[in-house]
Structure formats: C-alpha cells, structure tokens
Design a protein around this motif. Structure first.
Motif, PDB file in Angstrom:
ATOM      1  N   ILE A  20      45.309 105.534 -21.512  1.00  0.00           N
ATOM      2  CA  ILE A  20      45.885 104.535 -22.412  1.00  0.00           C
ATOM      3  C   ILE A  20      46.989 103.745 -21.711  1.00  0.00           C
ATOM      4  O   ILE A  20      47.106 102.527 -21.860  1.00  0.00           O
ATOM      5  CB  ILE A  20      46.422 105.206 -23.692  1.00  0.00           C
ATOM      6  N   LEU A  21      47.800 104.449 -20.910  1.00  0.00           N
ATOM      7  CA  LEU A  21      48.905 103.787 -20.209  1.00  0.00           C
ATOM      8  C   LEU A  21      48.429 102.921 -19.039  1.00  0.00           C
ATOM      9  O   LEU A  21      49.012 101.875 -18.750  1.00  0.00           O
ATOM     10  CB  LEU A  21      49.902 104.838 -19.705  1.00  0.00           C
ATOM     11  N   VAL A  22      47.374 103.361 -18.352  1.00  0.00           N
ATOM     12  CA  VAL A  22      46.868 102.617 -17.190  1.00  0.00           C
ATOM     13  C   VAL A  22      45.953 101.468 -17.617  1.00  0.00           C
ATOM     14  O   VAL A  22      45.866 100.431 -16.946  1.00  0.00           O
ATOM     15  CB  VAL A  22      46.110 103.569 -16.228  1.00  0.00           C
ATOM     16  N   ILE A  28      45.751  93.277 -16.532  1.00  0.00           N
ATOM     17  CA  ILE A  28      46.820  92.380 -16.084  1.00  0.00           C
ATOM     18  C   ILE A  28      46.680  92.109 -14.595  1.00  0.00           C
ATOM     19  O   ILE A  28      46.811  90.969 -14.128  1.00  0.00           O
ATOM     20  CB  ILE A  28      48.203  93.005 -16.384  1.00  0.00           C
ATOM     21  N   ASN A  29      46.380  93.160 -13.866  1.00  0.00           N
ATOM     22  CA  ASN A  29      46.207  93.041 -12.422  1.00  0.00           C
ATOM     23  C   ASN A  29      45.051  92.108 -12.072  1.00  0.00           C
ATOM     24  O   ASN A  29      45.178  91.220 -11.212  1.00  0.00           O
ATOM     25  CB  ASN A  29      45.956  94.431 -11.830  1.00  0.00           C
ATOM     26  N   ARG A  30      43.913  92.266 -12.761  1.00  0.00           N
ATOM     27  CA  ARG A  30      42.748  91.407 -12.505  1.00  0.00           C
ATOM     28  C   ARG A  30      43.030  89.961 -12.902  1.00  0.00           C
ATOM     29  O   ARG A  30      42.556  89.017 -12.264  1.00  0.00           O
ATOM     30  CB  ARG A  30      41.534  91.951 -13.260  1.00  0.00           C
ATOM     31  N   TYR A  31      43.820  89.769 -13.937  1.00  0.00           N
ATOM     32  CA  TYR A  31      44.191  88.415 -14.369  1.00  0.00           C
ATOM     33  C   TYR A  31      44.900  87.678 -13.241  1.00  0.00           C
ATOM     34  O   TYR A  31      44.578  86.527 -12.919  1.00  0.00           O
ATOM     35  CB  TYR A  31      45.084  88.491 -15.608  1.00  0.00           C
ATOM     36  N   PHE A 160      49.998 112.398 -11.443  1.00  0.00           N
ATOM     37  CA  PHE A 160      50.284 111.786 -10.141  1.00  0.00           C
ATOM     38  C   PHE A 160      49.676 110.378 -10.067  1.00  0.00           C
ATOM     39  O   PHE A 160      50.317 109.427  -9.613  1.00  0.00           O
ATOM     40  CB  PHE A 160      49.722 112.648  -8.999  1.00  0.00           C
ATOM     41  N   ASN A 161      48.432 110.264 -10.513  1.00  0.00           N
ATOM     42  CA  ASN A 161      47.722 108.989 -10.458  1.00  0.00           C
ATOM     43  C   ASN A 161      48.420 107.940 -11.322  1.00  0.00           C
ATOM     44  O   ASN A 161      48.510 106.765 -10.940  1.00  0.00           O
ATOM     45  CB  ASN A 161      46.279 109.186 -10.931  1.00  0.00           C
ATOM     46  N   LEU A 162      48.931 108.347 -12.482  1.00  0.00           N
ATOM     47  CA  LEU A 162      49.627 107.416 -13.371  1.00  0.00           C
ATOM     48  C   LEU A 162      50.856 106.820 -12.691  1.00  0.00           C
ATOM     49  O   LEU A 162      51.050 105.590 -12.701  1.00  0.00           O
ATOM     50  CB  LEU A 162      50.049 108.157 -14.648  1.00  0.00           C
ATOM     51  N   ILE A 163      51.661 107.675 -12.084  1.00  0.00           N
ATOM     52  CA  ILE A 163      52.901 107.206 -11.440  1.00  0.00           C
ATOM     53  C   ILE A 163      52.584 106.240 -10.306  1.00  0.00           C
ATOM     54  O   ILE A 163      53.179 105.153 -10.203  1.00  0.00           O
ATOM     55  CB  ILE A 163      53.710 108.415 -10.910  1.00  0.00           C
ATOM     56  N   VAL A 164      51.629 106.615  -9.458  1.00  0.00           N
ATOM     57  CA  VAL A 164      51.288 105.774  -8.312  1.00  0.00           C
ATOM     58  C   VAL A 164      50.682 104.446  -8.767  1.00  0.00           C
ATOM     59  O   VAL A 164      51.018 103.380  -8.227  1.00  0.00           O
ATOM     60  CB  VAL A 164      50.309 106.508  -7.370  1.00  0.00           C
ATOM     61  N   VAL A 273      36.501 100.583 -16.585  1.00  0.00           N
ATOM     62  CA  VAL A 273      37.676 101.179 -17.229  1.00  0.00           C
ATOM     63  C   VAL A 273      37.228 102.149 -18.321  1.00  0.00           C
ATOM     64  O   VAL A 273      37.742 103.274 -18.435  1.00  0.00           O
ATOM     65  CB  VAL A 273      38.582 100.079 -17.821  1.00  0.00           C
ATOM     66  N   ILE A 274      36.264 101.710 -19.129  1.00  0.00           N
ATOM     67  CA  ILE A 274      35.752 102.571 -20.198  1.00  0.00           C
ATOM     68  C   ILE A 274      35.068 103.800 -19.617  1.00  0.00           C
ATOM     69  O   ILE A 274      35.256 104.924 -20.098  1.00  0.00           O
ATOM     70  CB  ILE A 274      34.764 101.785 -21.091  1.00  0.00           C
TER      71      ILE A 274
END
Length: 510
Positions: A20-22, A28-31, A160-164, A273-274
């Motif tokens: 949910i957070l990522v 946004i990044n792809r935009y 870990f993945n979330l933070i990075v 993503v899904i």
C-alpha cells in the motif's frame, strides 16, 4: 521457533502495509519518467528489461529448487545442512552473474535489430550496460532472501524493501527534474534491488550465523539427484515463463516499434504492481505450504490448496475487475488520454491477467512439493504455442499489441490452464481433478456475473458523472462492493470462507 500461523500472519500484514505504501510511488515515478524523459525512453528501457529477463534464464530455476530442499532442514533446525545448501546457492549464483554479464556483452552489437531507428537514442549502448550491471549485481546477494522466504520471514525483506524503495524513488524524482539525465535515472532504478539485497544479506548472516568457512560438507547422492531433477524441471518452467511474458516487448519492438512498447508498458506497470501485491500475499503463506509438504498428510495439503485458492481468487477477482473497468480512468489521470489503449486491448489484458495469475497458487505448490520435474512437457508446449501464435498474429495479421495478448491467451488456455493442476493433483495430492474443475467453473461464473453487473451500473451512472476523479471513485467502490460481496454469497458457510475469516481475525488480532 514461531508457529507457521503466526509467521504467515506477520508476512501477510507486512506485505499489505508495504504494498500500500509503495503502490503510489511507482505511479508517481513512472509519471516523471514519461514526462521528463519521454515515451521513447520508456519503450527502450522496457525492451532492455525484457532482453535481460531472457538472459536471466542462466539461473535455470536453481534458486527455487534449492529453496525446496531447505524446508526440511529448517523444520529440523539442521544448521549444518542449511549452511551447505546456502554455500551451494552462493557459488552457483556468482557463476550465473558472470555468465549473464558475458551474454549481455555479446548481445550489444545486435541491439539495432530490436531498436531500429531508436538505436540513435543518446547513449543507448551505455544505457543497456547500466541495465546489464543492475541485473548482474542482483545475483550477487539475492540468495540470502531465499532463506528468509523458506523460513517464512518474508516480512523482514518487505520492510527493508520499503525503506530502500522510498529513498531511491524520491532521489530518482529529484534528479530527473533537476538533470533530466536518462543515465542517472536508470542507474538509481536498476540498483534499488541490489541495495535491498545487501541489507538483507547483513541481517541473514547475523541472524542465522552462517559460517561458510567451517562448513565443508556436501549433499548426499540422493539429495543431489533430487536437486538435479527439480533444477531441470524448473529450467523448463523458467524458459516457458520468459518466452510467454518476457519476450513480448522484444517481439512487439521487432514487428512494430519501441513507441508501441512504451504504450503497452504503461498498462504493464499497472498489472505488474497488482501482480506483485498478489504474489507477496500468496507468497507470504508459501512457507506454510512447505511445512505441510514435510509435516502433514496429502489430504491436509489439498484442503489448504482449496482454502488458499479462494483467497487467491478474491484478490485476482478484484484485480481483473480493476484492470477492466478502472484502468482507462487511471491512465487518463496519470499520463493523459493519448496513452489509453483500445477497449479490446484492455479486455484482453484483463483476461490474460486472470488466466495467468489463476495459476499463481499452483506455481507455489509445484515449487514446495518438488513437482517441477514433472513440468517439462507442460513448459515446452506452452512456449512453443505462445511463440508461434504471437508471430502469426504479429507478422501475418499485423495485430500489434492485440496479437501479443492473443498469443499469451492461446498458449495459456491450451497448456498450463489444465496441465498445471493435473500435475499437482496427480503427483502432489494423488487425487482427482473433479473438485478443482467445479471450483474453477464456479469462480468463472462469479466473475462473469460481476462484469455484467458492473458494466450495466457504470452505463447507467456515467452520464451523470462528468468529473474523472469522481468517476474513478465510483468505479472503484462499485468494484470493491461487487467483487467482495458476490463471492462471499456464493461461498457462504463454506470451509473456504471460514478459513478467510479466521485469517482476517488473526491479522487484526481479534
């Protein structure tokens, strides 16, 4: 050691929160990528990612096969055997990294065959080398995260993945706005996974106390034979998976252009993503499947399969409806109307997504029950049909993106849609497919009814909704309500529904 129920609950909770957070950051990044670097850059990098996924066939499914062998020593707390397996894993993956690097260098002179006129894109060769180094580096430490997965500690990797991801995506957005440098952007993108793997490796080495220097043992002949058999089976599964999904951009670029690859890649961002969310949620309980395979009887394993398949369908059901009815609004708000694909292609993307990901749970059971050795014929037939069908639709019917999607759908329907469950139930559970087929048809009827209900409701309401944000909100609420309520009505008081509610209670702590 924590119970598998508690660990599975932790994994599901962490997966949901992290996803949910990522989730919004990726859009946004792809935009910023599309608006500051252009659709050509998107098409080229999507093509490079596809090419490197093909080169990654060098791992031949070895990781999955070794993880299968870890379940028993983890259950028995056999530290020596775990260390031996991890040492094998580390040595093999370092060799794979070298092989992929050499293959990547060999393919550089042939990039023009796929890129056509886009070969003149600034620094295109250096861009490919950056993507190549990102892929190679991911193999240097990724073996450590597999130990976490086998031990049902996926939640450690998730955090870990979330933070990075947060740090790297924010840096990507800042640098692309300031410098508009494709090379700098690509460097940050491809090394995100590498940094995560380093942090995971530090944790694993401290937590599991793996001492590679003092452990000189080897696998027994029986264990090596089991490993070899599953590696061969996983090799065919790996090749099949890459041919079916990993070559789409390569074929599309060869027979059309990289611009079409870019348009298709925007929808793949949504589906990926899904799919990542579904894979993590279902994968969060894969460790408990592994424990069932070594500590429970086959009947209990079969019961777990049906319970988890219901959970998988609920997620897949909502995802398919979302792709079908909400993706048009999402693309319009995210990138603009010019990036919208036709209604036919949107339907085919949703249908293909459903067919492929319905097998997701089956892939986990194949892996943890060590059934990959039975999948060789399945994999070969799938990739041959997919490749020939895609070439037919692209070269002779000139269908473009539609042809790619039809090729995937044809190969899935004619092969894995029925061959995967056949292998699982014959060699894993050693029972008939009758109940599986009935469940499959029931799910399909539910999905068709939902599509009819949602489509009819949207047709009645959309004339009164002008604002695109309101329209998307109404569509999402309609999908959530219909996609949750209808399956629960069909499965009221069933074992599957009771399993779902008990899982929810454990996650919420009630």
């Amino acid at each position: 050691m924590a119970s598998r129920t508690k660990l599975a609950t932790k994994n599901v909770f962490a997966t949901l929160i992290v996803s949910i957070l990522v989730f919004p950051l990726q859009f946004i990044n792809r935009y910023y990528m599309v608006h500051y670097l252009g659709i050509t850059y998107l098409g080229i990098t999507s093509l490079f990612a596809n090419i490197l996924s093909v080169l990654s066939l060098a791992d031949l499914g070895i990781g999955t096969a070794i993880v299968f062998l870890m379940y028993k020593p983890l259950a028995e707390h056999d530290q020596k055997k775990i260390t031996i397996l991890m040492r094998y894993y580390r040595a093999i993956y370092r060799t794979i990294a070298i092989v992929i690097f050499i293959l990547g260098l060999i393919i550089i002179p042939f990039l023009g065959f796929f890129l056509h006129s886009s070969i003149n894109y600034p620094n295109v060769y250096l861009l490919f080398i950056i993507y190549l180094m990102g892929t190679v580096s991911s193999y240097l430490f990724s073996y450590n995260q597999s130990l976490l997965f086998a031990d049902q500690r996926n939640h450690i990797y998730s955090w870990f993945n979330l933070i990075v991801c947060y740090i790297m995506i924010i840096l990507q957005i800042i640098t692309v706005k300031l410098f508009r440098s494709p090379l700098l952007y690509a460097t940050m993108y491809v090394f995100t996974g590498f940094i995560t793997n380093i942090l995971v490796s530090i944790y694993v080495n401290r937590h599991y106390h793996l001492n590679y220097r003092e452990s000189n043992g080897k696998l027994s002949k029986e264990e090596f034979h089991e490993l070899f058999s599953n590696v061969v089976g996983n090799m065919f599964l790996r090749i099949s998976g890459v041919v079916v999904t990993g070559t789409d951009s390569m074929l599309l670029s060869t027979f059309t252009n990289v611009i079409q690859v870019g348009y298709y890649a925007n929808y793949l961002t949504i589906t990926n993503v899904i799919q990542q969310l579904m894979t993590k949620v279902v994968g969060a309980v894969t460790g408990s499947i592994g424990n069932y395979s070594v500590s429970q009887n086959r009947k209990e394993g079969e019961k777990l399969f049906y319970n988890l398949q219901f959970l998988n369908f609920l997620l897949l059901n909502l995802a398919t409806l979302g792709i079908l009815f909400a993706s048009k609004d999402v693309i319009s708000l995210w990138l603009g109307h010019t990036y919208i694909l036709s209604t036919l292609n949107t339907f085919l993307i949703a249908f293909s997504f459903y067919l492929i990901n319905y097998q997701m749970l089956g892939w986990n059971f194949v892996a943890v029950y060590g059934l990959a050795k039975y999948m060789k014929l399945v994999s070969v037939s799938e990739m041959i049909i997919n490749f020939l069908a895609s070439i037919l639709f692209l070269k002779y019917f000139h269908l473009g993106i539609t042809g790619i999607l039809l090729g995937t759908i044809c190969s899935t329907l004619l092969t894995v849609a029925w061959q995967d469950p056949f292998v699982i139930f014959r060699h894993g559970f050693r029972t008939s497919l009758g109940k599986y087929i009935r469940q499959y048809l029931r799910f399909l009827i539910i999905l068709i009814l939902e599509i009819i209900i949602i489509d009819s409701t949207i047709t009645l309401l959309e004339k009164n909704i002008v604002n695109l944000w309101y329209h998307l909100l109404v569509v999402i609420l309609l999908i959530l309500f219909t996609g949750i309520v209808l399956p629960l009505i069909f499965y009221i008081n069933s074992d599957e529904e009771k399993f779902l509610f008990s899982l929810i209670k454990r996650i919420t702590g009630r």
